[in-house]
Scaffold this motif. Structure first.
Motif, mmCIF file in Angstrom:
data_model
loop_
_atom_site.group_PDB
_atom_site.id
_atom_site.type_symbol
_atom_site.label_atom_id
_atom_site.label_comp_id
_atom_site.label_asym_id
_atom_site.label_seq_id
_atom_site.Cartn_x
_atom_site.Cartn_y
_atom_site.Cartn_z
ATOM 1 N N GLU A 186 36.629 -33.083 26.510
ATOM 2 C CA GLU A 186 37.230 -34.393 26.251
ATOM 3 C C GLU A 186 38.124 -34.856 27.402
ATOM 4 O O GLU A 186 38.290 -36.060 27.616
ATOM 5 C CB GLU A 186 38.054 -34.343 24.960
ATOM 6 N N SER B 52 39.139 -39.603 22.572
ATOM 7 C CA SER B 52 39.822 -38.358 22.221
ATOM 8 C C SER B 52 41.172 -38.609 21.565
ATOM 9 O O SER B 52 42.097 -39.130 22.189
ATOM 10 C CB SER B 52 40.016 -37.504 23.477
ATOM 11 N N LEU C 116 39.454 -28.502 24.507
ATOM 12 C CA LEU C 116 39.642 -29.891 24.945
ATOM 13 C C LEU C 116 39.022 -30.206 26.298
ATOM 14 O O LEU C 116 38.974 -31.373 26.704
ATOM 15 C CB LEU C 116 41.129 -30.240 24.989
ATOM 16 N N ARG D 194 34.334 -39.940 26.736
ATOM 17 C CA ARG D 194 34.869 -38.859 25.903
ATOM 18 C C ARG D 194 36.396 -38.914 25.875
ATOM 19 O O ARG D 194 37.024 -38.700 24.830
ATOM 20 C CB ARG D 194 34.402 -37.500 26.425
#
Length: 459
Positions: free
Chosen positions: A304, A417, A301, A413
């Motif tokens: 993101e 997400s 992650l 981003r």
């Protein structure tokens, strides 16, 4: 400065008793905004006593402007459309600190409530930690910061146009006992203030570079660790300016020197047994399954959630090869060239160091990202890639591990997400992404010295 032996109260009853016993006319109250800036005021004791139970109104503009007090034009939580109404703020007596250079005046932190709770940085972290608790974990954390100190004032840096600034020491001299001795009064002032305000430092030393110091805060529960980190940044700057100096926590203030890190150390313990959830002596690197999945979630992650950690335009000037800052979502064991450094050890010391973060972080939001992504990894049993051995800058990694290179890309981003929305809520993601998009738009309006020198005559 010699702090008193007074200890800060940890509940409302003891706090009120202290105010009445000392007949204090005022208290300091405050909360952290989206950039981690401490916003607050002096409050009369009478108003404070009523507010301690019921909360009070704090103009919502502090959630609707940037770090230069300029109003966002792209957020919905605060603006002309709601007249910049008051936001509710609840006071948290358990966060009370006594300010030693204000005759032990109590300082009490708060959290935004109601519709504003969704975008409150401290509230976002608290909800992530509630998630950890529901999974059976307690989270411990500690921050360490590098910061440069200048023989300048807020007036002199502006008069100089932020050029030719004088640091308190010249050149390279990491871990210098000489310079720590020369400036012993400032070191002792900082150490004593942190000790008196219950945010004790585990270490303080010069780093390599002119006027740069590194401070490591003592490990504690993650919510307190975030409070400590945010207060440390504020009070370090206060103490420096009281001495006629200035401290900066920018990610990078000069192209000639490395950036300033704000690394976060994290570990989980089992709530029922108190045992480390990260340590398994029978597994590679003593990493338990939970720790491996935690690192896997952080790695997966990171691209993101990067804007929650690298949250300024300046943050991205640090994320370049060869300057002790990671450039991809890689992990390694005792590897300081990777974004995630697994530190094997005893059950007590086994942890992961989240090295992507710089000194410019909002500690509450950065810890929410670092912990939330790890919990997501455990929930989904995310396996990390192979650990990087050697120089991570020289390794070829999958495109999915590449990090955004600008704040705008990172904000986009985050906004897209789904895991971020699940972990932090739509309200926070939409608001925070918009504030980061605004920040880059403000940057795009500026004409830099580099552009003038490069294009003015030649182009």
């Amino acid at each position: 400065m010699s702090p008193s032996d007074r200890r800060a109260p940890t509940n409302a009853e003891d706090l009120l008793a202290l105010l009445r016993e000392r007949d204090l006319p005022h208290v300091k109250v405050g909360a952290f905004d989206v950039d981690g800036i401490f916003r607050g005021k002096y409050m009369s004791r009478k108003k404070f006593e009523g507010s301690l139970e019921k909360g009070f109104g704090f103009c919502n503009v502090v959630l609707g402007w940037d770090n230069n007090d300029q109003l966002y034009d792209n957020v919905s939580v605060a603006g002309w459309h709601n007249g910049y109404e008051d936001a509710g703020l609840r006071l948290l007596p358990e966060t009370t600190r006594l300010i030693p250079f204000e005759d032990d005046l109590p300082l009490v932190l708060g959290e935004f409530t109601g519709v504003y709770e969704s975008v409150c940085p401290r509230g976002v972290l608290r909800r992530v930690l509630d998630r950890a608790a529901s999974m059976g974990y307690d989270v411990a954390a500690a921050a360490e910061f590098e910061f440069f100190v200048f023989d300048e004032t807020p007036h002199s840096i502006r008069e100089k146009g932020y050029r030719n600034l004088r640091t308190i020491t010249p050149g390279f001299f990491g871990y210098s006992m000489l310079r720590a001795g020369v400036h012993a009064e400032f070191y002792e002032d900082l150490l004593a203030t942190c000790r008196a305000m219950d945010m004790e430092l585990e270490g303080l030393h010069t780093e390599t570079g002119p006027g740069v110091l590194e401070a490591a805060l003592t490990v504690t529960d993650a919510l307190t660790a975030a409070d400590n980190a945010a207060l440390f940044k504020t009070f370090t700057k206060i103490l420096a300016q009281r001495q006629g100096w200035m401290a900066t926590f920018m990610a990078k203030w000069s192209p000639d020197w490395p950036g300033q890190s704000g690394h976060l150390h994290l570990s989980l313990t089992d709530k029922e047994t108190g045992a480390s959830a990260f340590h398994d002596a029978d597994k590679p690197y003593r990493m338990s399954d939970a720790m491996r999945w935690f690192v896997g979630g952080q790695q997966a992650l990171m691209p993101e959630l990067l804007s929650m950690v690298a949250s300024t335009v300046n943050s991205y000037t640090r994320l370049i090869p060869g300057f002790w800052a990671p450039t991809d979502a890689a992990w390694g064991v005792e590897n300081r060239t990777t974004a995630l450094r697994v530190i094997p050890g005893s059950p007590k010391s086994q942890r992961v160091e989240y090295r992507i973060s710089a000194a410019d972080i909002n500690p509450h939001i950065a810890l929410a990202a670092a912990i939330g992504s790890g919990l997501w990894g455990i929930e989904n049993r995310i396996e990390p890639g192979d650990p990087i051995e050697g120089n991570a800058y020289e390794k070829s990694l999958p495109a999915t591990r590449a990090l955004p290179r600008t704040l705008m890309e990172a904000a986009d981003r985050l906004k897209a997400s789904e895991p971020a929305r699940m972990l932090f809520g739509d309200g926070f993601v939409d608001h925070f992404a918009a504030t980061r998009q605004w920040e880059e738009r403000e940057f795009r309006r500026a004409i830099t010295d580099w552009e003038m020198a490069r294009y003015f005559e030649i182009i």
